[in-house]
Design an enzyme around this catalytic site. Structure first.
Site: not given
Length: 821
Positions: A509, A514, A516, A627
């Site tokens: 996706l 971080f 995949p 964030d």
């Protein structure tokens, strides 16, 4: 009695005055128009109401021929010509509306030398010169425009004009050069938008390409370095019709023009009101390396080198004799065949091909987009290696993977900008080669000894450090396993691998800092999103555990739901699946913008506000997200927003006004000023990020896309300037603007500016923001100047930039360490 006092003479004078006044009004109204009864004959002219554009007869320099044209400000600035291919030899010409309703130019013998040539139009039609410089022919019955000069341009593209490419018919609206400065008839050069595998602007000499812009990525043309961009200074856009039948490129919001001159160069000009002339800003196609295919196939052109042409690595001149004479048209050929082209008896047959990176180039012509924009470099490389015809690939964050199966043509080297391209080479061509020994043996031995000793020492240090990190890592995992969180499921690694078809690329996706993210389906049919912690990720166990501990205890319809995690072999987070991916896809991507109308955008703004309000006030844990940005807002099947990615979130204690941190984390463009400069964060830090996001949703433009130079406005600066000018319309995404929504959009912009005020104490709480969003009659205080109105240049010691694209996000995330004051 009053009227009886007027004698006959007074009544006569009053009648004359009224007739004169009425006639004068008609004359004023008709200054910009032509009807069947109001024709133009030399030296008469028609002017737009703003007096910037004039329509009339003119002669080019060094010519006695007469033409009907439109000029900007002065007669020497011709921007459009009617009878360019059929001039009148004297001053007897007439511009009028004919009996069949068309606008025509007649010569002295009343012969038609030019016509709008529209069929089935009312005879009482009229022509008008608009303030934009567009000459329109309006139907006398319906008032609809039946013809307009903007769709029949000459050699100049003005603000509001469009280069249009029709997908089905292949028809184009293009500009064409004059034959010479004294002859405005069609020259040999034309400039048009072309839709192939990618969209580019081509300048052609006849049918032969002369120059191209490079692919359009939704923001810029990749082959034009710092010349065209979507920021406020350059003001260009691309738009696609609802049915995708046509694509249009146009200038907006600036007094600029693009003129295709007889020499075949596309000149970008700016009007100078002091000198009343167009100033040349840039001439596209003027450099030797701008010439299409200058160095032939597999050659690269660098205007800073001598000679300017060279072969790509792994290639050699096809005709060395011609190449030595600086005739590069025959190009280059591959020295060693690729793996799939070699025979099975070849000693290198089993060696796998590799890739050599060429930095900062205008990528070759005829690119093919082979994957969605959320692909990563590994996906592109795999895709290319699977295709025997693939000769190169490049990764562009908005387009995705681009591959080339044809010979590589028209590559140009840039000193800055451009794109990195990976050239496919045979295994034997990838070696770095050996350098000759030029130093005495004793020095070599000494240097070698020093290097070996140093290497051994650093290897020992590295292993010691890694051992300590592994012990800490294992301790944290054990601690996580022992934490009792009833709502959280611990997933088996094997089941997650099965659910994602062993983490197949087809199920991918997105790619983030971080790691995949994959779509998966559990045995019971439930769809999930699986986020793997990449070994190369700069986020680690601290962020992993932080997200598990925080989000597992939160339940709100506007927060993404964490279903569980896995700590076997890898660290993996499992979320509810969001079929509509992330918000940035809809507000920054051209294909989705026009379908993302204001009603949807406002519902998303409200949903994000509700989610933040829950985090700040209503949850059992008071949390600062730190964030918040478009790529971290996910959308469910009903387009409801859900705040995601709590790896950077912090618990906010008690009654403290703010907290302090030595490590500044977040995304460039969204970080509040007090957090960026002093390391202070509070709920007002999230409010600042929300304000930036709100303005992005209204404008459809990224705060970080304003990067032309150090003095250029940010989105916040542009919003503030337009607010102070009481003219917010240029900020609003044209796909959503409707006068009926103006009041609502104005209110949201007002709220956004309150949220991004420089001082944290001046910003509203999320509770106040919700009240302002939900009440149309609430008095809202005026905003003060926002922070970072110019491009942000924040102090830092180290900074690493990498993608943080969750579920298909396209934003860049920057983690920084700042010196606190």
């Amino acid at each position: 009695m009053f009227f009886m006092r007027f004698d006959k003479k007074a009544w006569f004078l009053l009648a004359l005055f009224l007739i004169f006044s009425f006639s004068s009004t008609l004359m004023v109204c008709a200054l910009d128009s032509i009807t069947s009864s109001l024709l133009i004959q030399e030296p008469e002219t028609v002017s737009s109401r703003n007096n910037m554009f004039t329509l009339g007869f003119f002669s080019p320099q060094n010519s006695t021929n007469r033409y009907v044209g439109i000029w900007y400000m002065t007669k020497s600035s011709i921007v459009w010509v009617a009878n360019k291919n059929n001039p009148i030899s004297d001053s007897s010409g007439i511009l009028t509306i004919s009996e069949n309703g068309n606008l025509v130019v007649l010569d002295g013998q009343k012969q038609v030398v030019w016509s709008t040539n529209v069929s089935h139009i009312a005879s009482n039609s009229s022509a008008q010169l608009l303030d934009s410089g567009n000459l329109v022919l309006a139907d006398g019955s319906s008032g609809a425009y039946r013809w307009q000069s903007f769709l029949h341009p000459s050699n100049t593209l003005l603000q509001g004009m469009k280069l249009i490419a029709y997908r089905k018919t292949g028809k184009k609206v293009k500009i064409t050069s004059w034959k010479s400065p004294s002859d405005p008839s069609d020259g040999i050069f034309s400039c048009a938008l072309e839709i192939r595998n990618v969209t580019e602007i081509f300048l052609r000499e006849g049918t032969r390409p002369r120059w191209r812009s490079g692919p359009w990525n939704g923001l810029d043309f990749l082959g034009i370095t710092r010349v065209i961009s979507t920021n406020n200074q350059n003001g260009i856009r691309m738009e696609e019709d609802e049915d995708s039948s046509r694509l249009s490129f146009y200038i907006y919001n600036v007094i600029w023009a693009y003129t295709l001159v007889p020499q075949g160069k596309l000149e970008r000009r700016r009007w100078n009101p002091q000198t009343h002339t167009w100033e040349l800003l840039r001439s596209l196609g003027s450099s030797q390396c701008d010439a299409y295919g200058k160095c032939g196939q597999f050659g690269i052109c660098n205007s800073q080198s001598s000679p300017i042409c060279s072969c790509l690595r792994g290639f050699e001149p096809k005709n060395k004799e011609e190449w030595g004479r600086q005739n590069w048209t025959s190009g280059c050929v591959r020295r060693v065949a690729l793996q799939c082209e070699r025979s099975t008896n070849d000693s290198q047959a089993g060696k796998i091909d590799g890739f050599f990176m060429v930095e900062k180039v205008k990528v070759p012509d005829d690119a093919q987009v082979s994957a969605t924009y959320d692909a990563d470099a590994a996906d592109c490389q795999t895709s290319c290696l699977k295709n025997c015809s693939c000769k190169a690939y490049a990764l562009e964050r908005n387009l995705g993977c681009m591959i080339w199966t044809a010979d590589l043509v028209d590559i140009q080297s840039f000193s800055y900008g451009g794109l990195d391209i990976y050239i496919r080479l045979a295994y034997s061509e990838l070696g770095t080669g050996r350098k000759k020994m030029t130093t005495p043996i004793i020095i070599s031995v000494l240097v070698g000894t020093i290097l070996i000793t140093a290497s051994a020492y650093f290897l020992w240090k590295k292993r010691s450090k890694r051992k300590g990190e592994m012990q800490t890592h294992d301790t944290r995992i054990m601690a996580l396993k022992q934490v009792h969180i009833p709502e959280l499921l611990l997933f088996d690694y094997t089941k997650l691998a099965t659910a994602t078809s062993n983490f197949d690329i087809a199920n991918k996706l997105g790619q983030g800092g971080f790691g995949p993210v994959y779509k998966g389906k559990l045995e019971d049919g439930k769809e999930i999103a699986v986020k793997r912690l990449s070994k190369l990720s700069r986020q680690g166990m601290e962020e992993f555990i932080n997200e598990v501990e925080l989000i597992s205890g939160l339940q709100h319809r506007n927060l993404v739901k964490l279903l569980g995690c896995c700590v076997e072999e890898e660290q993996i987070l499992v979320y509810e699946y969001m079929p509509n991916k992330s918000l940035d896809l809809y507000i920054f991507d051209l294909k989705h913008q026009k379908k993302f109308y204001w009603g949807k955008r406002f519902n998303i703004i409200e949903g994000i506000a509700r989610g933040l309000l829950y985090l700040h006030r209503d949850s059992r844990l008071k949390i600062i997200h730190r964030d918040l940005k478009a790529s971290n807002i996910l959308l469910d099947e009903e387009m409801n927003p859900k705040i995601s990615d709590f790896g950077m979130a912090k618990l906010y204690g008690g009654n403290a006004d703010h907290a302090n941190t030595e490590r500044i984390v977040g995304t460039y463009g969204y970080i509040s000023p007090e957090y960026a400069t002093e390391g202070l964060y509070s709920e007002k830090s999230d409010v600042f990020s929300f304000g930036v996001l709100l303005l992005e949703i209204i404008s459809g433009r990224k705060n970080t896309s304003f990067n032309e130079d150090a003095e250029s406005f940010t989105l916040l600066g542009l919003a503030w300037k337009l607010w102070m000018d009481a003219n917010i319309t240029p900020l609003i995404d044209p796909h959503i603007y409707d006068p009926s929504f103006h009041k609502d959009i104005l209110r949201c912009m007002h709220i956004g500016l309150l949220c991004v005020q420089e001082l944290a104490k001046d910003r509203p709480t999320m509770a106040s923001v919700m009240s302002m969003l939900q009440s149309e009659n609430m008095d809202i205080p005026p905003p003060s100047q926002p922070a970072f109105i110019l491009r942000q240049t924040m102090p830092y010691t180290t900074r690493q930039t990498y993608d943080n694209d969750e579920f298909g996000s396209i934003n860049s995330l920057t983690f920084s360490k700042f010196e606190g004051r």
